[in-house]
Design a protein around this motif. Structure first.
Motif, mmCIF file in Angstrom:
data_model
loop_
_atom_site.group_PDB
_atom_site.id
_atom_site.type_symbol
_atom_site.label_atom_id
_atom_site.label_comp_id
_atom_site.label_asym_id
_atom_site.label_seq_id
_atom_site.Cartn_x
_atom_site.Cartn_y
_atom_site.Cartn_z
ATOM 1 N N UNK A 20 6.251 -1.106 -98.342
ATOM 2 C CA UNK A 20 6.541 -1.099 -97.726
ATOM 3 C C UNK A 20 7.132 -0.057 -96.545
ATOM 4 N N UNK A 21 8.105 0.685 -97.738
ATOM 5 C CA UNK A 21 8.614 1.738 -97.094
ATOM 6 C C UNK A 21 7.640 3.067 -96.749
ATOM 7 N N UNK A 22 6.637 3.702 -97.971
ATOM 8 C CA UNK A 22 5.646 4.144 -97.409
ATOM 9 C C UNK A 22 4.404 3.562 -96.304
ATOM 10 N N UNK A 23 3.957 4.559 -95.538
ATOM 11 C CA UNK A 23 3.191 3.418 -94.726
ATOM 12 C C UNK A 23 1.694 4.529 -94.524
ATOM 13 N N UNK A 24 0.698 4.320 -94.625
ATOM 14 C CA UNK A 24 -0.634 5.179 -93.412
ATOM 15 C C UNK A 24 -1.198 4.300 -93.206
#
Length: 168
Positions: A44-48
C-alpha cells in the motif's frame, strides 16, 4: 472499514479504504470523465494506477499524492497494471495495444511487446515479478518468465474472452 475521497487525479476521483486501526487497505480510482481501470499496490505504500484514455499515475506515500507519468504519450486505453512485492517491477497492458514494463517503480515505461489490435484485458505477476501472465478478449493467454522482457503465447487452450488473471 470506511471509504474516504482523498483527492482528484486529473478528473478521476481517488478513494481510499481505511481500516479502524488507521492502516490503508486499498485505493480505488473511479472514473469522472476518465475511466480509472486498475490499481496495483506494494504493501500500500507504493501504488500505480492506470487510466483508460489517459496516462499512468504513481504514488509513493500511501496514495496521499500522485504523479502522472506522461513519457508514453497520452490517450492510451490502459486496462490493467501489476507490480512486484518490492514495487520495482511493474507491467501494464493497453486494450487494442501492447504490453508495457517498468523496472524503476513506474517512473519510466518501455513497450515490451507491440501487438496492434490485440484486446489486452488483465495482467498479473509473481511476488518477485519474474513470472507474469497477461490475458486478452478474443485471444490467448500470454506468459513471461523474464520480468516481462519477452512473452510467449499459450495456444494449447484456444481463443477465449479472458477478462482477468491473478497470481500468488
Amino acid at each position: 472499514e470506511s471509504w474516504t475521497e482523498v483527492t482528484s487525479m486529473g478528473g478521476a476521483k481517488k478513494w481510499r479504504s481505511v481500516a479502524s486501526a488507521g492502516a490503508v487497505m486499498q485505493t480505488t480510482v473511479l472514473g469522472d470523465g476518465k475511466d480509472g481501470r486498475s490499481v496495483a499496490s506494494a504493501g500500500a505504500v507504493t501504488q500505480t494506477a492506470v487510466v483508460e484514455g489517459g496516462n499512468i499515475w504513481t504514488s509513493s506515500d500511501w496514495g496521499a499524492s500522485w504523479t502522472e507519468v506522461t513519457s508514453m504519450g497520452g490517450g492510451k486505453a490502459w486496462r490493467s497494471v501489476a507490480m512486484s512485492a518490492d514495487s520495482v517491477t511493474q507491467t501494464a497492458v493497453v486494450f487494442v495495444g501492447g504490453i508495457w514494463t517498468s523496472a524503476d517503480s513506474g517512473a519510466s515505461w518501455t513497450e515490451a511487446i507491440s501487438t496492434g489490435g490485440k484486446l489486452w484485458n488483465s495482467v498479473a505477476m509473481s511476488e518477485d515479478g519474474r513470472t507474469q501472465t497477461a490475458v486478452m478478449l478474443g485471444g490467448s493467454i500470454w506468459t513471461s518468465a523474464d520480468w516481462g522482457a519477452s512473452w510467449t503465447e499459450v495456444t494449447s487452450i484456444g481463443t477465449k474472452d479472458w477478462h482477468s488473471v491473478a497470481m500468488s
